[in-house]
Design a protein around this motif. Sequence first.
Motif, PDB file in Angstrom:
ATOM      1  N   TYR A 226       0.833  -1.207   0.000  1.00 41.23           N
ATOM      2  CA  TYR A 226       0.000   0.000   0.000  1.00 41.23           C
ATOM      3  C   TYR A 226       0.866   1.254   0.000  1.00 41.23           C
ATOM      4  CZ  TYR A 226      -3.064   3.695   1.709  1.00 41.23           C
ATOM      5  OH  TYR A 226      -3.739   4.873   1.858  1.00 41.23           O
ATOM      6  N   GLU A 227       0.492   2.209  -0.838  1.00 44.92           N
ATOM      7  CA  GLU A 227       1.132   3.510  -0.867  1.00 44.92           C
ATOM      8  C   GLU A 227       0.056   4.586  -0.716  1.00 44.92           C
ATOM      9  OE1 GLU A 227       4.247   4.358  -0.976  1.00 44.92           O
ATOM     10  OE2 GLU A 227       5.033   2.314  -1.123  1.00 44.92           O
ATOM     11  N   PRO A 228       0.344   5.693  -0.029  1.00 39.74           N
ATOM     12  CA  PRO A 228      -0.661   6.748   0.124  1.00 39.74           C
ATOM     13  C   PRO A 228      -0.960   7.405  -1.224  1.00 39.74           C
ATOM     14  CG  PRO A 228       1.483   7.494   0.912  1.00 39.74           C
ATOM     15  CD  PRO A 228       1.608   6.019   0.630  1.00 39.74           C
ATOM     16  N   PRO A 229      -2.116   8.037  -1.355  1.00 40.60           N
ATOM     17  CA  PRO A 229      -2.464   8.695  -2.631  1.00 40.60           C
ATOM     18  C   PRO A 229      -1.410   9.724  -3.022  1.00 40.60           C
ATOM     19  CG  PRO A 229      -4.354   8.621  -1.158  1.00 40.60           C
ATOM     20  CD  PRO A 229      -3.173   8.174  -0.360  1.00 40.60           C
ATOM     21  N   ILE A 230      -1.089   9.753  -4.306  1.00 40.98           N
ATOM     22  CA  ILE A 230      -0.042  10.672  -4.769  1.00 40.98           C
ATOM     23  C   ILE A 230      -0.628  11.793  -5.618  1.00 40.98           C
ATOM     24  CG2 ILE A 230       1.726   8.884  -4.719  1.00 40.98           C
ATOM     25  CD1 ILE A 230       1.419   8.631  -7.754  1.00 40.98           C
ATOM     26  N   TYR A 231      -1.961  11.919  -5.634  1.00 38.68           N
ATOM     27  CA  TYR A 231      -2.581  12.954  -6.433  1.00 38.68           C
ATOM     28  C   TYR A 231      -3.268  13.975  -5.529  1.00 38.68           C
ATOM     29  CZ  TYR A 231      -1.857  10.084 -10.573  1.00 38.68           C
ATOM     30  OH  TYR A 231      -1.292   9.349 -11.582  1.00 38.68           O
ATOM     31  N   GLY A 232      -3.256  15.227  -5.981  1.00 39.91           N
ATOM     32  CA  GLY A 232      -3.973  16.294  -5.298  1.00 39.91           C
ATOM     33  C   GLY A 232      -5.003  16.906  -6.224  1.00 39.91           C
ATOM     34  N   TYR A 233      -6.128  17.335  -5.654  1.00 40.42           N
ATOM     35  CA  TYR A 233      -7.214  17.918  -6.439  1.00 40.42           C
ATOM     36  C   TYR A 233      -7.449  19.346  -5.966  1.00 40.42           C
ATOM     37  CZ  TYR A 233      -8.050  13.094  -7.827  1.00 40.42           C
ATOM     38  OH  TYR A 233      -7.908  11.817  -8.322  1.00 40.42           O
ATOM     39  N   ASN A 234      -7.638  20.247  -6.905  1.00 44.05           N
ATOM     40  CA  ASN A 234      -7.795  21.660  -6.569  1.00 44.05           C
ATOM     41  C   ASN A 234      -8.875  22.285  -7.459  1.00 44.05           C
ATOM     42  OD1 ASN A 234      -7.379  24.306  -5.624  1.00 44.05           O
ATOM     43  ND2 ASN A 234      -5.898  24.723  -7.252  1.00 44.05           N
ATOM     44  N   GLU A 235      -9.989  22.702  -6.839  1.00 50.31           N
ATOM     45  CA  GLU A 235     -11.021  23.434  -7.579  1.00 50.31           C
ATOM     46  C   GLU A 235     -10.561  24.895  -7.693  1.00 50.31           C
ATOM     47  OE1 GLU A 235     -15.400  22.762  -6.841  1.00 50.31           O
ATOM     48  OE2 GLU A 235     -15.308  24.905  -6.379  1.00 50.31           O
ATOM     49  N   PHE A 236      -9.934  25.222  -8.808  1.00 55.29           N
ATOM     50  CA  PHE A 236      -9.285  26.521  -8.926  1.00 55.29           C
ATOM     51  C   PHE A 236     -10.163  27.578  -9.574  1.00 55.29           C
ATOM     52  CE2 PHE A 236      -8.230  24.199 -12.776  1.00 55.29           C
ATOM     53  CZ  PHE A 236      -8.354  25.138 -13.790  1.00 55.29           C
ATOM     54  N   LEU A 237     -11.343  27.194 -10.082  1.00 59.10           N
ATOM     55  CA  LEU A 237     -12.247  28.194 -10.652  1.00 59.10           C
ATOM     56  C   LEU A 237     -13.694  27.779 -10.424  1.00 59.10           C
ATOM     57  CD1 LEU A 237     -12.019  30.246 -13.864  1.00 59.10           C
ATOM     58  CD2 LEU A 237     -14.102  28.934 -13.479  1.00 59.10           C
ATOM     59  N   ARG A 238     -14.490  28.742  -9.988  1.00 59.18           N
ATOM     60  CA  ARG A 238     -15.937  28.555  -9.848  1.00 59.18           C
ATOM     61  C   ARG A 238     -16.620  29.821 -10.332  1.00 59.18           C
ATOM     62  NH1 ARG A 238     -19.567  30.186  -5.996  1.00 59.18           N
ATOM     63  NH2 ARG A 238     -21.502  28.969  -5.821  1.00 59.18           N
ATOM     64  N   PHE A 239     -17.525  29.662 -11.312  1.00 62.92           N
ATOM     65  CA  PHE A 239     -18.237  30.811 -11.883  1.00 62.92           C
ATOM     66  C   PHE A 239     -19.722  30.495 -11.921  1.00 62.92           C
ATOM     67  CE2 PHE A 239     -19.771  33.133 -15.760  1.00 62.92           C
ATOM     68  CZ  PHE A 239     -19.764  34.384 -15.177  1.00 62.92           C
ATOM     69  N   LYS A 240     -20.520  31.358 -11.327  1.00 64.21           N
ATOM     70  CA  LYS A 240     -21.959  31.105 -11.201  1.00 64.21           C
ATOM     71  C   LYS A 240     -22.752  32.311 -11.671  1.00 64.21           C
ATOM     72  CE  LYS A 240     -25.549  29.847  -7.825  1.00 64.21           C
ATOM     73  NZ  LYS A 240     -25.824  29.493  -6.404  1.00 64.21           N
ATOM     74  N   LEU A 241     -23.802  32.048 -12.456  1.00 63.38           N
ATOM     75  CA  LEU A 241     -24.769  33.065 -12.862  1.00 63.38           C
ATOM     76  C   LEU A 241     -26.135  32.652 -12.341  1.00 63.38           C
ATOM     77  CD1 LEU A 241     -23.728  33.757 -16.578  1.00 63.38           C
ATOM     78  CD2 LEU A 241     -23.395  35.278 -14.618  1.00 63.38           C
ATOM     79  N   GLU A 242     -26.879  33.644 -11.810  1.00 69.94           N
ATOM     80  CA  GLU A 242     -28.163  33.334 -11.181  1.00 69.94           C
ATOM     81  C   GLU A 242     -29.136  34.492 -11.354  1.00 69.94           C
ATOM     82  OE1 GLU A 242     -28.641  31.224  -7.126  1.00 69.94           O
ATOM     83  OE2 GLU A 242     -28.851  33.374  -6.672  1.00 69.94           O
TER      84      GLU A 242
END
Length: 335
Positions: A226-242
């Motif tokens: 077993y090896e720990p996860p080697i990937y990172g996730y980053n939500e770097f943009l969020r754009f919303k119209l309402e």
Amino acid sequence: DYNDPVRTNRLNLNRLWPKFSFNFEPRWNDDTRRDIDTSETLQKLPFMSFDGEKQKILASPFYFDLASEYTYFYSEDGPRNHRADVHPRFYLPYSYKSYFTIEPSVGLRETIWHVDKKEYQTSDKKTLTRELYDLKVDLSSEVFHVFNLGGEGVERIKHAIRPQITYNYTPEKDQSDLPSLDSIDRIAKVNLITYSLTNTLTSKSKRDTGKIKRHPSDKPVGDSSYEPPIYGYNEFLRFKLEQSYDINKEKEDDPEPFSPIHGELELYPARYFSVNADADWSHYDSNFRSRNLAARFWDMRGDKLSVDYRYQKDTSETIYTNLDVKVSDRLSIRG
């Protein structure tokens, strides 16, 4: 707000459970304006709340959440009232494969006031009640596509688009004979359709495995590879119209039943830097009702710089700046 003359003093005692929370909090508002009579300044002695997060009801398909509170309003020469407010909400979510999710819900609200003031006449009604319900239907979907970049830093970017339509309804209720001390005492009628479109970009990148601290407990029993996860996730943009459409305004022949188009942007283009913006644009006069822009800079040492631009039509246009400099572990300077 640094310019607010009222300073709120509070002592908070709370108890947290996995799905519920309890808060006990006396609040004393100290009005620093000595040129006015503060004997009617309203205090909450105490304010208590018991809330439950959204959770499933046993093995049924129904969910519920809960917001409830008790407040004793006190003032030296003004009103003194007890008030209890209980507002549970029940949901029945349904998903059709991966195409859409629809979630109707109903809220039931009971509010009780008890007047506690000696100078009221004995014939006055000391206990008052209000019963209300509200309806909500939430329809949403999501489509996405993953772009394979194959770069050394970022391997993939996921672009997700989430359309959503929400309907809210609260009937009209005569509340003129009830106390009016804060927003809970007056619940306005609502007949509103809100539609929105949200775009998000999320990156997937490799982590520097040499900096990952491993612990023996991370390894599953019997798995020596077993090896720990080697990937990172980053939500770097969020754009919303309402935007919302007010059915009540249309029935009352209001010339502007549509709300301004509201936009929100959250952007993290680089490490230690972020941009947040929002704006309300009216298509009736083709102009901005408001627009706000904020930039944040920081570093690992603890230095921070923020610059905010805020605009409200016919009201204000302001630039705020804040700078925090960490001179040493024991000394920081802020301006």
